[in-house]
Motif scaffolding. Sequence first.
Motif, PDB file in Angstrom:
ATOM      1  N   ILE A   5      52.476  30.352  51.913  1.00 24.64           N
ATOM      2  CA  ILE A   5      52.541  31.714  51.711  1.00 24.64           C
ATOM      3  C   ILE A   5      53.693  31.887  52.973  1.00 24.64           C
ATOM      4  N   GLN A  28      50.738  41.803  50.806  1.00 23.35           N
ATOM      5  CA  GLN A  28      50.096  41.586  49.257  1.00 23.35           C
ATOM      6  C   GLN A  28      50.206  39.934  48.978  1.00 23.35           C
ATOM      7  N   ASN A  29      51.114  39.369  49.496  1.00 21.32           N
ATOM      8  CA  ASN A  29      51.195  37.875  49.221  1.00 21.32           C
ATOM      9  C   ASN A  29      50.100  37.129  49.746  1.00 21.32           C
ATOM     10  N   GLU A  30      49.820  37.600  50.950  1.00 28.27           N
ATOM     11  CA  GLU A  30      48.676  37.000  51.700  1.00 28.27           C
ATOM     12  C   GLU A  30      47.338  37.185  51.127  1.00 28.27           C
ATOM     13  N   ILE A  31      47.228  38.362  50.759  1.00 29.92           N
ATOM     14  CA  ILE A  31      46.048  38.958  49.853  1.00 29.92           C
ATOM     15  C   ILE A  31      45.790  38.237  48.479  1.00 29.92           C
ATOM     16  N   SER A  32      46.872  37.766  48.003  1.00 30.52           N
ATOM     17  CA  SER A  32      46.815  37.076  46.824  1.00 30.52           C
ATOM     18  C   SER A  32      46.242  35.745  46.956  1.00 30.52           C
ATOM     19  N   LEU A  33      46.420  35.169  47.951  1.00 35.49           N
ATOM     20  CA  LEU A  33      45.698  33.919  48.098  1.00 35.49           C
ATOM     21  C   LEU A  33      44.798  33.735  49.131  1.00 35.49           C
ATOM     22  N   LEU A  34      43.846  35.143  49.185  1.00 33.82           N
ATOM     23  CA  LEU A  34      42.757  35.193  49.827  1.00 33.82           C
ATOM     24  C   LEU A  34      42.826  35.170  51.395  1.00 33.82           C
ATOM     25  N   GLN A  35      44.078  35.319  51.833  1.00 29.99           N
ATOM     26  CA  GLN A  35      44.029  35.071  53.437  1.00 29.99           C
ATOM     27  C   GLN A  35      44.133  36.585  54.060  1.00 29.99           C
ATOM     28  N   TYR A  36      42.905  36.825  53.875  1.00 30.64           N
ATOM     29  CA  TYR A  36      42.650  38.202  54.455  1.00 30.64           C
ATOM     30  C   TYR A  36      42.919  38.415  55.896  1.00 30.64           C
ATOM     31  N   ASP A  74      46.193  37.096  40.552  1.00 30.15           N
ATOM     32  CA  ASP A  74      45.891  37.090  41.970  1.00 30.15           C
ATOM     33  C   ASP A  74      44.520  37.984  42.174  1.00 30.15           C
ATOM     34  N   ALA A  75      44.583  39.426  41.373  1.00 28.48           N
ATOM     35  CA  ALA A  75      43.672  40.228  41.547  1.00 28.48           C
ATOM     36  C   ALA A  75      42.252  39.630  40.840  1.00 28.48           C
ATOM     37  N   GLN A 129      40.699  37.498  43.567  1.00 33.92           N
ATOM     38  CA  GLN A 129      39.999  38.395  44.618  1.00 33.92           C
ATOM     39  C   GLN A 129      38.807  38.969  44.150  1.00 33.92           C
ATOM     40  N   LYS A 186      56.435  39.204  38.085  1.00 32.88           N
ATOM     41  CA  LYS A 186      54.815  39.154  38.369  1.00 32.88           C
ATOM     42  C   LYS A 186      54.100  39.358  37.265  1.00 32.88           C
ATOM     43  N   LYS A 188      39.282  27.618  44.616  1.00 35.84           N
ATOM     44  CA  LYS A 188      39.139  28.467  45.825  1.00 35.84           C
ATOM     45  C   LYS A 188      37.655  29.139  45.533  1.00 35.84           C
ATOM     46  N   PRO A 196      53.571  33.011  44.193  1.00 39.85           N
ATOM     47  CA  PRO A 196      53.940  31.704  44.891  1.00 39.85           C
ATOM     48  C   PRO A 196      53.366  30.198  44.687  1.00 39.85           C
ATOM     49  N   MET A 246      54.501  41.295  51.776  1.00 42.03           N
ATOM     50  CA  MET A 246      54.329  40.367  52.623  1.00 42.03           C
ATOM     51  C   MET A 246      52.696  40.243  52.724  1.00 42.03           C
ATOM     52  N   ASP A 303      48.137  25.652  51.496  1.00 37.84           N
ATOM     53  CA  ASP A 303      48.710  27.180  50.882  1.00 37.84           C
ATOM     54  C   ASP A 303      48.815  28.190  51.725  1.00 37.84           C
ATOM     55  N   ASN A 315      57.107  33.995  51.953  1.00 35.87           N
ATOM     56  CA  ASN A 315      57.597  35.162  52.581  1.00 35.87           C
ATOM     57  C   ASN A 315      58.821  34.761  53.238  1.00 35.87           C
TER      58      ASN A 315
END
Lengths: 427, 298
Positions: A418, B259-267, A78-79, A82, A262, A103, A211, B257, A414, A422
């Motif tokens: 997410i 962090q999960n959003e950030i992980s898919l770039l949903q800033y 994930d990181a 980003q 993770k 992406k 996820p 929650m 996606d 959650n």
Amino acid sequence: MTKTPSLPRRALLKGTAAVVGAAVGSGAITGFPMIWAQNIKNITLRQFGTGVSNLNAIADRCKAETGITLQMTAMDTDAAAQRAVTQPHSYDIADIEYFTVKKVFPTGVLQPLDIKKIKYYDDIVPLFKTGKVTPTASVGQGTAPCRVSYVEGASSTKFAPAPTEWMTLIPTIYNADTLGIRPDLVGKPIKNWRELVDPAFKGKAAIINIPSIGIMDAAMTIESLGMMKYGDKGNMTKPEIDKTIAFLIQQKKAGQFRAFWKSFEESVDLMSSGEVVIQSMWSPAVTAVRSKGIPCVFQPLEEGYRGWGGGLGIAKHLTGLERDAAYEYINWYLSGWTGAYLNRQGYYSAVLTTAQKFMSPNEWGYWMEGKAATAPIMSPEGAQIAKIGDLRDGGSYYDRIGHIACWNSVMDQDRYLIQKWNEFSVA
Amino acid sequence: MSVTTTSSGRLKRRTEGASPLGSWLLAGPMTLVLAIFLVIPILMLIVVSFLDYNSVQILWSFVIQNYIDALSSGTTYKTFAVTIEYAVITWLITVTVGFWIAYFLAFEVRSTTWQMALFLLCSVPFLTSNIIRTISWIPALGRNGIVNTLLLHLHVIHQPLTFLLYSKFAIILAFVHLDTLFMITPIFNSMMRIDRTLIEAARDNGAGFWRTISNVILPLSKSGIGIGTIFVITLVMGDFVSVSIMGGGQSASVGIMIQNEISLLQYPAAAANSVILLAIVLIMVFLILRVIDIRKEL
């Protein structure tokens, strides 16, 4: 040491660097690694990527053979995605996974790679070009690398459906993932994904907590149970996501799962401590458990594997001599030593022909051909992984890579995924 | 400059107030730091929370969809409820434990040397990172961990206890372990300021131990408890590492929650949730400040 050339020579090189650089940049000189190597001695390339391939051993070897200094930063999947998108000037080389490319590439932070500059392009396995390992094999669902391997032109960010001259990443590594088990603790043969939710393993199962990947392991399990058939596990519809998450919540409430992991290390700890006896796992994690002397099997399953692949991309901002160095580095990467190194960890190299030259016939037989080891098999770090007569879990290259049911993916839904994941977390 | 060291100079400053330039210079660096590292990032966070996004990047158009998504979803409420529950339980335990440890240090330990030595002892675990302190619970609490092995050997239990790790119990345990010092320190500080003659006066007037605690020490420690409460509440509300490690990924928190959003770039979605979290924590802090006058401490 060969690492520090004498000063006069370096000064001389500096003076000629511009000239040679121009010559090389214009494409006048290709396939002369010696000239390149002298020219790019002082170049440092900043690379980031996941822990699987950002290894110091590779950087050291690269420095010794090409003179290029690699600054490597390892991070989780994930990181890495980003970093690629949000800090495009913080790196020169992006070592990322293909599902991330879906992406990352459209944001324009990477430049398409010219296949004419890739020395071993023709030797890259067809998996990354046409998607078929053998002429009859199927491509597999999800974000298969071949679906995001090419773009339409030198400055395009639009994926091309068939091979062009411009690649998004130069592939380096890939594998077929499945469930890891503790054969000493499961107490029965494991043949299907549905065993993950067998009540016998209540409180002793785990899945990955990324996820987009975790939901695919769940989907494999659901299909294995015969509860539902997906149109495309790698690109689910909203109702399919709803049903999958509902299934996961039901299993979680019943206490089936011990944990969701993770990172690589977490999965190793869960398995070696005996907290978990069956879980989604990565191949080198299985190797890591085994090298502690604890039995662990990367269990092939009838429904097939979940595949993933990664490669090297070049940042948009890279030009001139630095870009040439990046191409040189990629060519070196594919020239065999690294491929053999990755093969010995249980991954696969994108160029098999060169990797084979760096492996003994025994190693090649064990890792690639599904043959019994004729001598002990060692990890690159020197720990024994298999003894004489042992076979690799899942067999040969074609048995494993030829049975990928779906690839790690980014789904169109996606955003919805997410939200639902959650919901699963809080259930 | 009017900053002089003579007593008359001090008097003058106090009566006339500091020169405007001097106070600007004094406040300037801190203002700058807060502006660059606190105010601007929060403003950016708020701006991003109103932007649209697709699966690849942020789109520059103003929408309130992120807030509608967050506030119309039962998951958001459940996640906030769980996080607040952790905060309240952790607060109850840390305030109780913290109060009595501080009481012991302030009133039972007579020598200042021992007071400081014991206080420093409380802070020893803080010499390592809190992630390491959290992870170090895993070998202790696991199915084949130290606690289970010991209890099995002593025949207290016959099956390993699985609730010890990857459970709500484990999460609260880690929070208490991580955050109790943040409660001890301010309470100890306020207790040290309590005039000992007040306690003697209470005794002389016939107050017993509990009466002294409830009528003298507790009211006079209120500011310390208030500060400790703010520390603990904000630390727990914003956490995602401890919940993730000790809950074995099976438990939710607002931090996870996001962090999960950030992980898919949903800033933008993550930013909206962050703004909501920030608002809730600020409301909690505001309520604490309404109950307790922290300025007494300063």
